[in-house]
Scaffold this active site. Structure first.
Site, PDB file in Angstrom:
ATOM      1  N   ASP A 176      11.458  38.557  58.356  1.00  0.00           N
ATOM      2  CA  ASP A 176      12.858  38.808  57.978  1.00  0.00           C
ATOM      3  C   ASP A 176      13.441  40.054  58.669  1.00  0.00           C
ATOM      4  O   ASP A 176      14.659  40.189  58.753  1.00  0.00           O
ATOM      5  CB  ASP A 176      12.984  38.984  56.462  1.00  0.00           C
ATOM      6  CG  ASP A 176      12.907  37.660  55.726  1.00  0.00           C
ATOM      7  OD1 ASP A 176      12.609  36.642  56.368  1.00  0.00           O
ATOM      8  OD2 ASP A 176      13.136  37.656  54.499  1.00  0.00           O
ATOM      9  N   ASP A 178      13.602  43.059  57.559  1.00  0.00           N
ATOM     10  CA  ASP A 178      14.545  43.569  56.562  1.00  0.00           C
ATOM     11  C   ASP A 178      14.215  44.964  56.038  1.00  0.00           C
ATOM     12  O   ASP A 178      14.634  45.332  54.942  1.00  0.00           O
ATOM     13  CB  ASP A 178      14.656  42.571  55.397  1.00  0.00           C
ATOM     14  CG  ASP A 178      13.315  42.326  54.716  1.00  0.00           C
ATOM     15  OD1 ASP A 178      12.286  42.818  55.218  1.00  0.00           O
ATOM     16  OD2 ASP A 178      13.298  41.632  53.688  1.00  0.00           O
ATOM     17  N   GLY A 196       4.678  37.631  52.440  1.00  0.00           N
ATOM     18  CA  GLY A 196       4.746  36.475  53.338  1.00  0.00           C
ATOM     19  C   GLY A 196       4.022  36.795  54.642  1.00  0.00           C
ATOM     20  O   GLY A 196       4.157  37.894  55.173  1.00  0.00           O
ATOM     21  N   THR A 227       6.990  41.508  58.739  1.00  0.00           N
ATOM     22  CA  THR A 227       7.715  40.466  58.000  1.00  0.00           C
ATOM     23  C   THR A 227       8.736  39.832  58.938  1.00  0.00           C
ATOM     24  O   THR A 227       9.463  40.550  59.632  1.00  0.00           O
ATOM     25  CB  THR A 227       8.432  41.006  56.745  1.00  0.00           C
ATOM     26  OG1 THR A 227       9.416  40.051  56.322  1.00  0.00           O
ATOM     27  CG2 THR A 227       9.142  42.327  56.989  1.00  0.00           C
ATOM     28  N   ARG A 259       1.534  36.711  47.214  1.00  0.00           N
ATOM     29  CA  ARG A 259       2.551  37.487  46.492  1.00  0.00           C
ATOM     30  C   ARG A 259       1.911  37.769  45.133  1.00  0.00           C
ATOM     31  O   ARG A 259       1.611  36.836  44.398  1.00  0.00           O
ATOM     32  CB  ARG A 259       3.833  36.682  46.359  1.00  0.00           C
ATOM     33  CG  ARG A 259       4.395  36.286  47.739  1.00  0.00           C
ATOM     34  CD  ARG A 259       5.840  35.942  47.695  1.00  0.00           C
ATOM     35  NE  ARG A 259       6.301  35.385  48.960  1.00  0.00           N
ATOM     36  CZ  ARG A 259       6.766  36.127  49.988  1.00  0.00           C
ATOM     37  NH1 ARG A 259       6.824  37.428  49.880  1.00  0.00           N
ATOM     38  NH2 ARG A 259       7.183  35.544  51.093  1.00  0.00           N
ATOM     39  N   ASP A 300       8.769  44.810  52.265  1.00  0.00           N
ATOM     40  CA  ASP A 300       9.246  45.697  51.201  1.00  0.00           C
ATOM     41  C   ASP A 300       8.358  45.689  49.938  1.00  0.00           C
ATOM     42  O   ASP A 300       7.957  46.740  49.439  1.00  0.00           O
ATOM     43  CB  ASP A 300      10.684  45.282  50.861  1.00  0.00           C
ATOM     44  CG  ASP A 300      11.311  46.197  49.853  1.00  0.00           C
ATOM     45  OD1 ASP A 300      11.717  47.306  50.244  1.00  0.00           O
ATOM     46  OD2 ASP A 300      11.386  45.818  48.666  1.00  0.00           O
ATOM     47  N   ARG A 333      15.967  36.088  53.356  1.00  0.00           N
ATOM     48  CA  ARG A 333      16.402  36.038  51.961  1.00  0.00           C
ATOM     49  C   ARG A 333      17.561  36.982  51.679  1.00  0.00           C
ATOM     50  O   ARG A 333      18.529  36.618  51.027  1.00  0.00           O
ATOM     51  CB  ARG A 333      15.218  36.410  51.072  1.00  0.00           C
ATOM     52  CG  ARG A 333      15.177  35.651  49.801  1.00  0.00           C
ATOM     53  CD  ARG A 333      13.956  35.959  49.015  1.00  0.00           C
ATOM     54  NE  ARG A 333      12.812  36.384  49.838  1.00  0.00           N
ATOM     55  CZ  ARG A 333      11.640  36.717  49.354  1.00  0.00           C
ATOM     56  NH1 ARG A 333      11.441  36.689  48.063  1.00  0.00           N
ATOM     57  NH2 ARG A 333      10.650  37.107  50.144  1.00  0.00           N
TER      58      ARG A 333
HETATM   59  O1  F6P Z   1       8.410  36.466  54.343  1.00  0.00           O
HETATM   60  C1  F6P Z   1       9.794  36.380  54.196  1.00  0.00           C
HETATM   61  C2  F6P Z   1      10.168  34.990  53.829  1.00  0.00           C
HETATM   62  O2  F6P Z   1       9.802  34.136  54.875  1.00  0.00           O
HETATM   63  C3  F6P Z   1      11.629  34.820  53.478  1.00  0.00           C
HETATM   64  O3  F6P Z   1      12.460  34.624  54.572  1.00  0.00           O
HETATM   65  C4  F6P Z   1      11.567  33.634  52.563  1.00  0.00           C
HETATM   66  O4  F6P Z   1      12.646  33.673  51.643  1.00  0.00           O
HETATM   67  C5  F6P Z   1      10.289  33.817  51.841  1.00  0.00           C
HETATM   68  O5  F6P Z   1       9.468  34.575  52.688  1.00  0.00           O
HETATM   69  C6  F6P Z   1       9.579  32.550  51.459  1.00  0.00           C
HETATM   70  O6  F6P Z   1       8.435  32.890  50.779  1.00  0.00           O
HETATM   71  P1  F6P Z   1       7.344  31.871  50.251  1.00  0.00           P
HETATM   72  O7  F6P Z   1       6.625  31.332  51.442  1.00  0.00           O
HETATM   73  O8  F6P Z   1       6.466  32.682  49.383  1.00  0.00           O
HETATM   74  O9  F6P Z   1       8.100  30.791  49.522  1.00  0.00           O
END
Ligand code: F6P
Length: 331
Positions: free
Chosen positions: A127, A129, A11, A125, A72, A103, A171
């Protein structure tokens, strides 16, 4: 090393462009060539790799998103994908790779390191995390965006004597929810870490809202991380319904902040950490270091082995948790 690559992965996070900016500047300072990998690891596999110079980074230090693009990438989890990535790197004469991401991106970097590619990772990131570092680039900007939204939501909720349920990102990690819930003056903050320890109990939320009304508050704010009741697609709506079933007299509105939290001009804090950590990462690659991560501990830049970093479990900030309690914010 004379030639390195940079990839942003997973992300996007505000400050990734500041990482790119600093990487190009730091590489030039050491007379190294630097290549940008487009669209995350997918670009490494598909050979979308371009040499970077000052023109590519002009005016990007304050831009949100990532100019390199990101993805991703499921193919990076396959041996075939990993071998293609290594082949393309070596075809370009790239001797080491700087990875900015979270991660999943670090795990991809570890796979490359196992195939002999020198890698150094920088945490980016929203998050926040990753357990080994106090800070991940993007977190501060995301919190500022969410807090701004929460304040605006409160203005209208108070005007109408309404209750708001606000869902923020995160998440598996409640750092955004805890931070913005606290400084946004939320009455109840729901984070996944607490839910892992004891099952989520709606009666606690209702109890708190009832007490707050008895204290004279006509409006209220409940902040939840998306990781709470994660198995439900519409978790914020569900929480709203659960509250309304028990308190049908409430006028309740649900707000999901979503991807607005991932965009925008990176804060000064995000940019500063991006510059500090990236400069260290480039320096390490120049020296030939491999399989390492850069991070922040007690406001200072640190580095450590990638394997070790990935083994450290992220935990919720205990002192913030206690502070929220002491200020009467239920968690
Ligand atoms: O990058 C982390 C995050 O923003 C999380 O908080 C969220 O669950 C996820 O990415 C959403 O990802 P995407 O934009 O690929 O749906």
């Amino acid at each position: 090393m004379k030639s390195i690559g940079i990839v942003t992965s997973g992300g996007d996070a505000p400050g990734m462009n500041a990482v790119m900016w600093a990487a190009v500047k730091a590489a030039r300072f050491r007379n190294m060539k630097i290549y940008g990998v487009m669209n995350g690891y997918q670009g490494l596999i598909d050979n979308e790799i371009v040499e970077l110079n000052d023109r590519n980074i002009e005016g990007i230090i304050d831009r949100g998103g990532t100019r390199l693009g990101t993805a991703r990438c499921a193919a990076m989890m396959t041996e075939e994908g990993q071998h293609a990535a290594v082949r393309n790197m070596y075809d370009h004469g790239i001797e080491g790779l700087l990875v900015a991401g979270g991660d999943g991106s670090f795990r991809g970097a570890r796979d490359l390191a196992r195939l002999g590619v020198p890698v150094v990772c920088v945490p980016a990131t929203i998050d926040n995390d990753l357990g080994y570092t106090d800070y991940c680039i993007g977190f501060d900007t995301a919190c500022n965006t969410a807090v701004d939204a929460i304040s605006k939501i409160r203005d209208t909720m108070m005007s109408h004597n309404r209750v708001a349920v606000v869902e923020v990102m995160g998440r598996h990690c409640g750092d955004i929810a805890l931070t913005v819930g606290m400084v946004g003056g939320a009455d109840y903050i729901l984070v996944p870490e607490v839910e892992y320890d004891k099952p989520f109990d709606i009666d606690n939320v209702v109890d708190r809202l009832t007490k707050n009304r008895e204290y004279g508050n006509k409006s209220a704010m409940v902040v939840l991380a998306e990781g709470v009741m994660y198995e439900h697609k519409n978790r914020a709506e569900l929480l709203g319904q659960m509250i309304l079933e028990r308190m049908p007299q409430l006028d309740l509105k649900v707000n999901i902040l979503g991807h607005v939290q991932r965009g925008g001009c990176p804060s000064a804090r995000d940019r500063r950490y991006a510059l500090q950590m990236t400069e260290r990462a480039v320096q390490m690659l120049h020296h030939g270091d491999t399989g390492r991560v850069v991070g922040i501990k007690d406001s200072a830049v640190i580095d450590m082995p990638l394997d070790e970093a990935l083994a450290i479990k992220k935990v919720l900030n205990e002192s913030f948790f206690r502070l929220a309690h002491a200020l009467g914010q239920a968690i």
